[in-house]
Design an enzyme around this catalytic site. Structure first.
Site, PDB file in Angstrom:
ATOM      1  N   ARG A 170       0.829  -1.214   0.000  1.00 53.57           N
ATOM      2  CA  ARG A 170       0.000   0.000   0.000  1.00 53.57           C
ATOM      3  C   ARG A 170       0.863   1.263   0.000  1.00 53.57           C
ATOM      4  O   ARG A 170       0.423   2.320  -0.405  1.00 53.57           O
ATOM      5  CB  ARG A 170      -0.861   0.034   1.278  1.00 53.57           C
ATOM      6  CG  ARG A 170      -2.075  -0.832   1.250  1.00 53.57           C
ATOM      7  CD  ARG A 170      -2.726  -0.909   2.624  1.00 53.57           C
ATOM      8  NE  ARG A 170      -3.137   0.372   3.184  1.00 53.57           N
ATOM      9  CZ  ARG A 170      -4.251   1.019   2.857  1.00 53.57           C
ATOM     10  NH1 ARG A 170      -5.053   0.495   1.966  1.00 53.57           N
ATOM     11  NH2 ARG A 170      -4.562   2.159   3.417  1.00 53.57           N
ATOM     12  N   ARG A 174       9.901   5.689  -2.902  1.00 57.49           N
ATOM     13  CA  ARG A 174      10.291   6.625  -3.967  1.00 57.49           C
ATOM     14  C   ARG A 174      11.770   6.961  -3.903  1.00 57.49           C
ATOM     15  O   ARG A 174      12.286   7.203  -2.816  1.00 57.49           O
ATOM     16  CB  ARG A 174       9.542   7.945  -3.814  1.00 57.49           C
ATOM     17  CG  ARG A 174       8.082   7.842  -4.025  1.00 57.49           C
ATOM     18  CD  ARG A 174       7.527   9.207  -4.431  1.00 57.49           C
ATOM     19  NE  ARG A 174       6.079   9.135  -4.393  1.00 57.49           N
ATOM     20  CZ  ARG A 174       5.353   9.526  -3.357  1.00 57.49           C
ATOM     21  NH1 ARG A 174       5.927  10.065  -2.305  1.00 57.49           N
ATOM     22  NH2 ARG A 174       4.044   9.397  -3.387  1.00 57.49           N
ATOM     23  N   ARG A 247      -9.197  -6.452  13.331  1.00 55.54           N
ATOM     24  CA  ARG A 247      -8.473  -5.653  14.317  1.00 55.54           C
ATOM     25  C   ARG A 247      -9.393  -4.513  14.699  1.00 55.54           C
ATOM     26  O   ARG A 247     -10.102  -3.955  13.855  1.00 55.54           O
ATOM     27  CB  ARG A 247      -7.180  -5.075  13.721  1.00 55.54           C
ATOM     28  CG  ARG A 247      -6.143  -6.092  13.406  1.00 55.54           C
ATOM     29  CD  ARG A 247      -5.619  -6.811  14.603  1.00 55.54           C
ATOM     30  NE  ARG A 247      -4.725  -5.958  15.394  1.00 55.54           N
ATOM     31  CZ  ARG A 247      -4.233  -6.324  16.578  1.00 55.54           C
ATOM     32  NH1 ARG A 247      -4.582  -7.481  17.135  1.00 55.54           N
ATOM     33  NH2 ARG A 247      -3.411  -5.526  17.229  1.00 55.54           N
ATOM     34  N   ARG A 278      -0.066   5.556  16.537  1.00 55.71           N
ATOM     35  CA  ARG A 278       0.147   6.905  16.015  1.00 55.71           C
ATOM     36  C   ARG A 278      -0.618   7.936  16.840  1.00 55.71           C
ATOM     37  O   ARG A 278      -1.536   7.581  17.584  1.00 55.71           O
ATOM     38  CB  ARG A 278      -0.234   7.017  14.533  1.00 55.71           C
ATOM     39  CG  ARG A 278      -1.588   6.464  14.164  1.00 55.71           C
ATOM     40  CD  ARG A 278      -1.756   6.360  12.631  1.00 55.71           C
ATOM     41  NE  ARG A 278      -2.896   5.512  12.318  1.00 55.71           N
ATOM     42  CZ  ARG A 278      -3.180   5.017  11.128  1.00 55.71           C
ATOM     43  NH1 ARG A 278      -2.411   5.289  10.099  1.00 55.71           N
ATOM     44  NH2 ARG A 278      -4.233   4.254  10.931  1.00 55.71           N
ATOM     45  N   GLU A 304      -3.780   6.345  19.047  1.00 58.02           N
ATOM     46  CA  GLU A 304      -4.475   5.201  18.442  1.00 58.02           C
ATOM     47  C   GLU A 304      -3.845   3.891  18.898  1.00 58.02           C
ATOM     48  O   GLU A 304      -2.657   3.677  18.701  1.00 58.02           O
ATOM     49  CB  GLU A 304      -4.358   5.371  16.922  1.00 58.02           C
ATOM     50  CG  GLU A 304      -5.155   4.394  16.125  1.00 58.02           C
ATOM     51  CD  GLU A 304      -5.170   4.764  14.633  1.00 58.02           C
ATOM     52  OE1 GLU A 304      -5.159   5.964  14.282  1.00 58.02           O
ATOM     53  OE2 GLU A 304      -5.163   3.829  13.834  1.00 58.02           O
ATOM     54  N   TYR A 352     -10.225  -4.725   3.175  1.00 55.99           N
ATOM     55  CA  TYR A 352      -9.467  -3.537   3.591  1.00 55.99           C
ATOM     56  C   TYR A 352      -9.635  -2.511   2.463  1.00 55.99           C
ATOM     57  O   TYR A 352      -8.826  -2.447   1.548  1.00 55.99           O
ATOM     58  CB  TYR A 352      -8.002  -3.955   3.763  1.00 55.99           C
ATOM     59  CG  TYR A 352      -7.039  -2.944   4.367  1.00 55.99           C
ATOM     60  CD1 TYR A 352      -7.434  -1.692   4.796  1.00 55.99           C
ATOM     61  CD2 TYR A 352      -5.697  -3.286   4.515  1.00 55.99           C
ATOM     62  CE1 TYR A 352      -6.526  -0.802   5.345  1.00 55.99           C
ATOM     63  CE2 TYR A 352      -4.782  -2.405   5.063  1.00 55.99           C
ATOM     64  CZ  TYR A 352      -5.202  -1.172   5.469  1.00 55.99           C
ATOM     65  OH  TYR A 352      -4.287  -0.295   6.006  1.00 55.99           O
ATOM     66  N   ASP A 354     -10.159   1.249   0.743  1.00 50.45           N
ATOM     67  CA  ASP A 354     -10.021   2.699   0.849  1.00 50.45           C
ATOM     68  C   ASP A 354     -11.375   3.325   0.528  1.00 50.45           C
ATOM     69  O   ASP A 354     -12.218   2.701  -0.126  1.00 50.45           O
ATOM     70  CB  ASP A 354      -8.965   3.203  -0.147  1.00 50.45           C
ATOM     71  CG  ASP A 354      -7.553   2.937   0.357  1.00 50.45           C
ATOM     72  OD1 ASP A 354      -7.356   2.919   1.588  1.00 50.45           O
ATOM     73  OD2 ASP A 354      -6.649   2.745  -0.475  1.00 50.45           O
TER      74      ASP A 354
HETATM   75  N1  UDP Z   1       3.610   0.969   7.730  1.00 50.50           N
HETATM   76  C1  UDP Z   1       4.794   0.853   8.412  1.00 50.50           C
HETATM   77  N2  UDP Z   1       5.298   1.939   9.064  1.00 50.50           N
HETATM   78  C2  UDP Z   1       4.678   3.125   9.062  1.00 50.50           C
HETATM   79  C3  UDP Z   1       3.473   3.258   8.354  1.00 50.50           C
HETATM   80  C4  UDP Z   1       2.956   2.156   7.709  1.00 50.50           C
HETATM   81  O1  UDP Z   1       5.376  -0.217   8.449  1.00 50.50           O
HETATM   82  O2  UDP Z   1       5.187   4.081   9.699  1.00 50.50           O
HETATM   83  C5  UDP Z   1       3.069  -0.233   7.055  1.00 50.50           C
HETATM   84  C6  UDP Z   1       2.408  -1.195   8.020  1.00 50.50           C
HETATM   85  O3  UDP Z   1       2.672  -2.498   7.578  1.00 50.50           O
HETATM   86  C7  UDP Z   1       0.944  -0.880   7.884  1.00 50.50           C
HETATM   87  C8  UDP Z   1       0.812  -0.508   6.416  1.00 50.50           C
HETATM   88  O4  UDP Z   1       2.064   0.103   6.106  1.00 50.50           O
HETATM   89  O5  UDP Z   1       0.121  -1.973   8.248  1.00 50.50           O
HETATM   90  C9  UDP Z   1      -0.313   0.437   6.098  1.00 50.50           C
HETATM   91  O6  UDP Z   1      -0.234   1.528   7.002  1.00 50.50           O
HETATM   92  P1  UDP Z   1      -1.176   2.769   6.984  1.00 50.50           P
HETATM   93  O7  UDP Z   1      -0.823   3.588   8.161  1.00 50.50           O
HETATM   94  O8  UDP Z   1      -1.099   3.405   5.648  1.00 50.50           O
HETATM   95  O9  UDP Z   1      -2.595   2.092   7.143  1.00 50.50           O
HETATM   96  P2  UDP Z   1      -3.998   2.763   7.431  1.00 50.50           P
HETATM   97  O10 UDP Z   1      -4.323   2.368   8.805  1.00 50.50           O
HETATM   98  O11 UDP Z   1      -3.813   4.233   7.303  1.00 50.50           O
HETATM   99  O12 UDP Z   1      -4.907   2.137   6.405  1.00 50.50           O
END
Ligand code: UDP
Length: 370
Positions: A170, A174, A247, A278, A304, A352, A354
């Site tokens: 996801r 870059r 989850r 986070r 969170e 999952y 978006d």
């Molecule tokens: N991820 C990570 N470190 C980060 C942010 C994301 O390893 O700092 C990985 C992690 O595996 C996570 C996935 O990217 O499950 C998707 O994260 P994101 O925060 O984008 O998911 P959201 O909860 O926002 O859908």
């Protein structure tokens, strides 16, 4: 008698209801919660639109979806650039040249590429079979250890060796200096909040809150020719084949007497010891300004915490591992036999999703049926 009873006033339900109403159908929307908008619900606290069920940043490449939602809101120019905090060291996300520079002191894309290649080779990864291997092959072991492993294991409650590679895909990687988390053509947050947007989608439609479909299914079924069900698919079938796993997320919200707590909307805590994943500082989704363009003197933050779901908790992320996917497929077969019912959205399709994908799916299912 209505043409459609729509169970759930989230994005799928609101889109379907809006399109059905516009095509002249009679529609009743019900939701067991006391508010509309499902998990994109936003609530004003201290003049700040708080994302009550977690941060939602709209992003899409789908022009049809963007144009459709733009009928109900104007998206601001918010660009998601989360910061990762690993034991006090700060890194840019998604993984890009700023991240590589901070991690290794390197300057050029070529140096970064070489470093990752070395680390991947040392780890002996050829065909990544799980999230750990996928992550190392994308960004190397240092970034995996500091920015991925702890965060992912906290978020999913499982070892990265047991998780599918798809989760990490996801995120963009870059070799440019670009902190934009998404590659999408369109990105932003609705000015005035998501709730206002959904309110407009449901304008002129009968909505009943606090009505729980599954508590009196046969009565509700008698109200309409067709049902659009957006709740959990296993709950619809009374968990007859077993419960799907999710989850869940718990938020600790705090109003702060400061105008700027962390200087960014999203800061990820990527070490395993910090119990939350986070901290969201909601005002930054709207640049710290209220609806009149004035600075807001206070701030609202949400910590969170990710946890295993149990009966009674809010289901958030479906666990699309093999066991749960197999169970879902069995429910899907049962669902296909329910001729009067359309199953749509994150919970009814156990995906999952978006936000843009949910809206796209609602538009496409609507076109199919109506
Ligand atoms: N991820 C990570 N470190 C980060 C942010 C994301 O390893 O700092 C990985 C992690 O595996 C996570 C996935 O990217 O499950 C998707 O994260 P994101 O925060 O984008 O998911 P959201 O909860 O926002 O859908």
């Amino acid at each position: 008698m209505y043409d459609y009873l729509i169970v759930g006033a989230g994005l799928f339900g609101a889109t379907f209801a809006n399109l059905a109403k516009a095509s002249g159908k009679s529609v009743l929307v019900i939701d067991k919660r006391d508010h509309i908008a499902g998990n994109v619900y936003s609530k004003k606290i201290e003049n700040i639109n708080v994302h009550v069920y977690g941060a939602h940043i709209f992003h899409t490449n789908n022009k049809e979806v963007f144009d459709y939602l733009s009928k109900f809101t104007t998206f601001n120019r918010f660009t998601n650039s989360p910061v990762a905090n690993f034991k006090g060291e700060l890194y840019s996300l998604p993984f890009n040249m700023y991240t590589f520079n901070k991690m290794w002191g390197i300057i050029t894309p070529e140096e970064a590429f070489k470093k990752i290649k070395e680390q991947k080779k040392k780890a002996g990864i050829v065909n990544p079979k799980n999230l750990e291997e996928q992550a190392i092959s994308l960004v190397g072991t240092d970034i995996y250890e500091k920015l991925i492993k702890g965060y992912t294991e906290k978020q999913w409650g499982r070892s990265c060796k047991e998780l599918p590679p798809s989760i990490i895909k996801r995120l963009p990687v870059r070799f440019t200096y670009d902190n934009n988390y998404f590659n999408a053509l369109y990105q932003g947050v609705p000015i005035g909040g998501y709730t206002k947007m959904v309110e407009k989608m449901l304008d002129g439609i009968e909505v009943r809150l606090g009505w729980d479909y599954l508590k009196d299914k046969s009565y509700y079924d008698s109200l309409a020719d067709r049902i659009v069900y957006t709740g959990p698919v296993d709950a619809y079938f009374n968990f007859s084949l077993g419960a799907l796993e999710y989850r869940t997320v718990r938020f600790e919200n705090e109003v702060l007497e400061t105008d700027n707590y962390q200087g960014n909307a999203v800061v990820n805590y990527t070490d395993i010891d910090t119990p939350f994943t986070r901290i969201i500082e909601h005002k930054w989704f709207e640049f710290g300004l209220d609806e009149n363009g004035n600075d807001i003197p206070k701030s609202v933050v949400s910590r969170e915490y990710s946890q295993e779901w149990k009966q009674g908790d809010e289901p958030y992320y479906p666990l699309n591992d093999t066991k749960n996917s197999e169970l879902y497929n069995k429910y899907k077969e049962l669902a296909s036999l329910e001729e009067k019912v359309i199953f749509g959205g994150r919970l009814a399709q156990y995906r999952y999703f978006d936000m843009d994908a949910v809206v796209a799916q609602a538009i496409s299912i609507f076109k199919q049926y109506c």
